[in-house]
Design a protein around this motif. Structure first.
Motif, PDB file in Angstrom:
ATOM      1  N   GLY A  14     -10.220 -14.379   0.491  1.00 36.05           N
ATOM      2  CA  GLY A  14     -10.961 -15.167  -0.482  1.00 36.05           C
ATOM      3  C   GLY A  14     -10.416 -15.014  -1.887  1.00 36.05           C
ATOM      4  N   SER A  15     -11.307 -15.101  -2.857  1.00 32.87           N
ATOM      5  CA  SER A  15     -10.914 -15.144  -4.264  1.00 32.87           C
ATOM      6  C   SER A  15     -10.366 -13.802  -4.746  1.00 32.87           C
ATOM      7  CB  SER A  15     -12.114 -15.538  -5.127  1.00 32.87           C
ATOM      8  OG  SER A  15     -13.031 -14.466  -5.207  1.00 32.87           O
ATOM      9  N   LEU A  16      -9.825 -13.825  -5.950  1.00 27.90           N
ATOM     10  CA  LEU A  16      -9.251 -12.607  -6.529  1.00 27.90           C
ATOM     11  C   LEU A  16     -10.319 -11.541  -6.752  1.00 27.90           C
ATOM     12  CD1 LEU A  16      -6.401 -11.696  -7.378  1.00 27.90           C
ATOM     13  CD2 LEU A  16      -6.997 -12.269  -9.735  1.00 27.90           C
ATOM     14  N   LYS A  17     -11.583 -11.920  -6.777  1.00 29.78           N
ATOM     15  CA  LYS A  17     -12.664 -10.929  -6.904  1.00 29.78           C
ATOM     16  C   LYS A  17     -12.620  -9.914  -5.769  1.00 29.78           C
ATOM     17  CE  LYS A  17     -16.006 -13.879  -9.331  1.00 29.78           C
ATOM     18  NZ  LYS A  17     -17.345 -14.504  -9.253  1.00 29.78           N
ATOM     19  N   ARG A  18     -12.119 -10.331  -4.631  1.00 28.17           N
ATOM     20  CA  ARG A  18     -12.060  -9.433  -3.474  1.00 28.17           C
ATOM     21  C   ARG A  18     -10.986  -8.359  -3.630  1.00 28.17           C
ATOM     22  NH1 ARG A  18     -15.809 -11.908  -3.175  1.00 28.17           N
ATOM     23  NH2 ARG A  18     -16.440  -9.921  -4.081  1.00 28.17           N
ATOM     24  N   ALA A  19     -10.165  -8.466  -4.665  1.00 29.70           N
ATOM     25  CA  ALA A  19      -9.144  -7.438  -4.895  1.00 29.70           C
ATOM     26  C   ALA A  19      -9.779  -6.079  -5.107  1.00 29.70           C
ATOM     27  CB  ALA A  19      -8.282  -7.811  -6.104  1.00 29.70           C
ATOM     28  N   ARG A  20     -10.981  -6.057  -5.694  1.00 30.31           N
ATOM     29  CA  ARG A  20     -11.664  -4.782  -5.905  1.00 30.31           C
ATOM     30  C   ARG A  20     -11.895  -4.072  -4.578  1.00 30.31           C
ATOM     31  NH1 ARG A  20     -12.728  -0.662  -9.535  1.00 30.31           N
ATOM     32  NH2 ARG A  20     -14.301   0.629  -8.537  1.00 30.31           N
ATOM     33  N   GLU A  21     -12.386  -4.818  -3.592  1.00 33.43           N
ATOM     34  CA  GLU A  21     -12.625  -4.226  -2.281  1.00 33.43           C
ATOM     35  C   GLU A  21     -11.317  -3.820  -1.597  1.00 33.43           C
ATOM     36  OE1 GLU A  21     -16.144  -5.981  -3.646  1.00 33.43           O
ATOM     37  OE2 GLU A  21     -14.266  -7.068  -3.283  1.00 33.43           O
ATOM     38  N   LEU A  22     -10.279  -4.644  -1.761  1.00 34.36           N
ATOM     39  CA  LEU A  22      -8.986  -4.302  -1.166  1.00 34.36           C
ATOM     40  C   LEU A  22      -8.421  -3.025  -1.777  1.00 34.36           C
ATOM     41  CD1 LEU A  22      -7.177  -7.746  -0.760  1.00 34.36           C
ATOM     42  CD2 LEU A  22      -8.514  -6.457   0.911  1.00 34.36           C
ATOM     43  N   GLU A  23      -8.603  -2.859  -3.080  1.00 27.84           N
ATOM     44  CA  GLU A  23      -8.104  -1.649  -3.734  1.00 27.84           C
ATOM     45  C   GLU A  23      -8.884  -0.421  -3.276  1.00 27.84           C
ATOM     46  OE1 GLU A  23      -7.947  -2.477  -7.942  1.00 27.84           O
ATOM     47  OE2 GLU A  23      -6.487  -4.104  -7.641  1.00 27.84           O
ATOM     48  N   ALA A  24     -10.180  -0.602  -3.019  1.00 23.08           N
ATOM     49  CA  ALA A  24     -10.977   0.506  -2.503  1.00 23.08           C
ATOM     50  C   ALA A  24     -10.521   0.892  -1.097  1.00 23.08           C
ATOM     51  CB  ALA A  24     -12.460   0.127  -2.497  1.00 23.08           C
ATOM     52  N   VAL A  25     -10.227  -0.117  -0.262  1.00 26.01           N
ATOM     53  CA  VAL A  25      -9.731   0.150   1.089  1.00 26.01           C
ATOM     54  C   VAL A  25      -8.371   0.846   1.022  1.00 26.01           C
ATOM     55  CG1 VAL A  25      -8.882  -0.920   3.214  1.00 26.01           C
ATOM     56  CG2 VAL A  25     -11.025  -1.700   2.201  1.00 26.01           C
ATOM     57  N   GLY A  26      -7.501   0.360   0.141  1.00 25.65           N
ATOM     58  CA  GLY A  26      -6.191   0.979  -0.014  1.00 25.65           C
ATOM     59  C   GLY A  26      -6.301   2.432  -0.434  1.00 25.65           C
ATOM     60  N   PHE A  27      -7.209   2.703  -1.376  1.00 27.05           N
ATOM     61  CA  PHE A  27      -7.443   4.068  -1.846  1.00 27.05           C
ATOM     62  C   PHE A  27      -7.957   4.956  -0.720  1.00 27.05           C
ATOM     63  CE2 PHE A  27     -10.615   6.774  -4.412  1.00 27.05           C
ATOM     64  CZ  PHE A  27      -9.727   7.833  -4.513  1.00 27.05           C
TER      65      PHE A  27
END
Length: 207
Positions: free
Chosen positions: A173-186
């Motif tokens: 979805g939108s770039l707002k989901r980058a926050r969740e992706l960064e949390a998953v990556g972390f």
């Protein structure tokens, strides 16, 4: 043919460059160390350039650590207008290894988009380890690259290269989901450091 410039020749930059070549893209490898860029380009059948040179790719992958993003902005700035800029950073506080360094309502990708308002910033590859991009598999499943961004055509062009290379792509979805992706990556990095998952493994997506 899709053209991609990959800035960075570390593990992630090398793996993503190889994926892009396998996916049929024309790849430009960019690094401060001209010799490293030339060596990787020669291995892959790509072209090379020194950081600061003209970027030939319509897609620009920033295979760099989070603190290096500001230098990319200061060096290239308006030259990235109209391009798809792929951010794969996880803004981890490495002093404590206990938090992300961006505000809770934001992400590294959001910050980058604010600094490059005329580029199409896409978050991708940050939930993948380099080894799983190189092997193309995670736990017996094809490696899935999760993508987030506000421009559908930019995401689709990147996804097309990824799938042509034999991997999977998932649009979050939108770039707002980058926050969740960064949390998953972390979280994935924490588990790897604590030796609960290997650096050749990680999270997979099973449809």
């Amino acid at each position: 043919m899709t053209s991609i410039s990959v800035i960075g020749t570390g593990n992630m930059g090398s793996a993503i460059s190889a994926v892009a070549v396998k996916g049929g893209a024309h790849v430009q490898v960019v690094a401060r160390d001209t010799t490293k860029a030339q060596e990787l380009a020669a291995q892959l059948g790509a072209t090379s350039a020194t950081f600061g040179d003209v970027l030939t790719g319509d897609i620009v992958v920033l295979a760099l650590p989070y603190p290096a993003l500001d230098e990319v902005v200061s060096t290239y700035g308006p030259r990235l207008d109209g391009k798809t800029v792929v951010d794969l950073t996880n803004p981890v506080d490495f002093a404590t290894f206990d938090a992300l360094t961006v505000p809770a309502h934001s992400s590294a990708a959001d910050e980058l988009q604010a600094k490059l308002p005329n580029a199409h910033v896409v978050k991708a590859f940050n939930t993948n380890f380099a080894a799983t991009l190189a092997s193309g598999t995670v736990g017996g499943e094809p490696t899935t690259v999760v993508i987030a961004g506000d421009d559908d055509s930019a995401k689709a062009e990147l996804a097309a290269v990824i799938t042509a290379a034999g991997l999977k792509a998932a649009d979050a979805g939108s770039l707002k989901r980058a926050r969740e992706l960064e949390a998953v990556g972390f979280l994935q990095m924490v588990l790897a450091v604590r030796e609960h998952v290997s650096w050749t493994g990680g999270f997979g997506v099973h449809a």
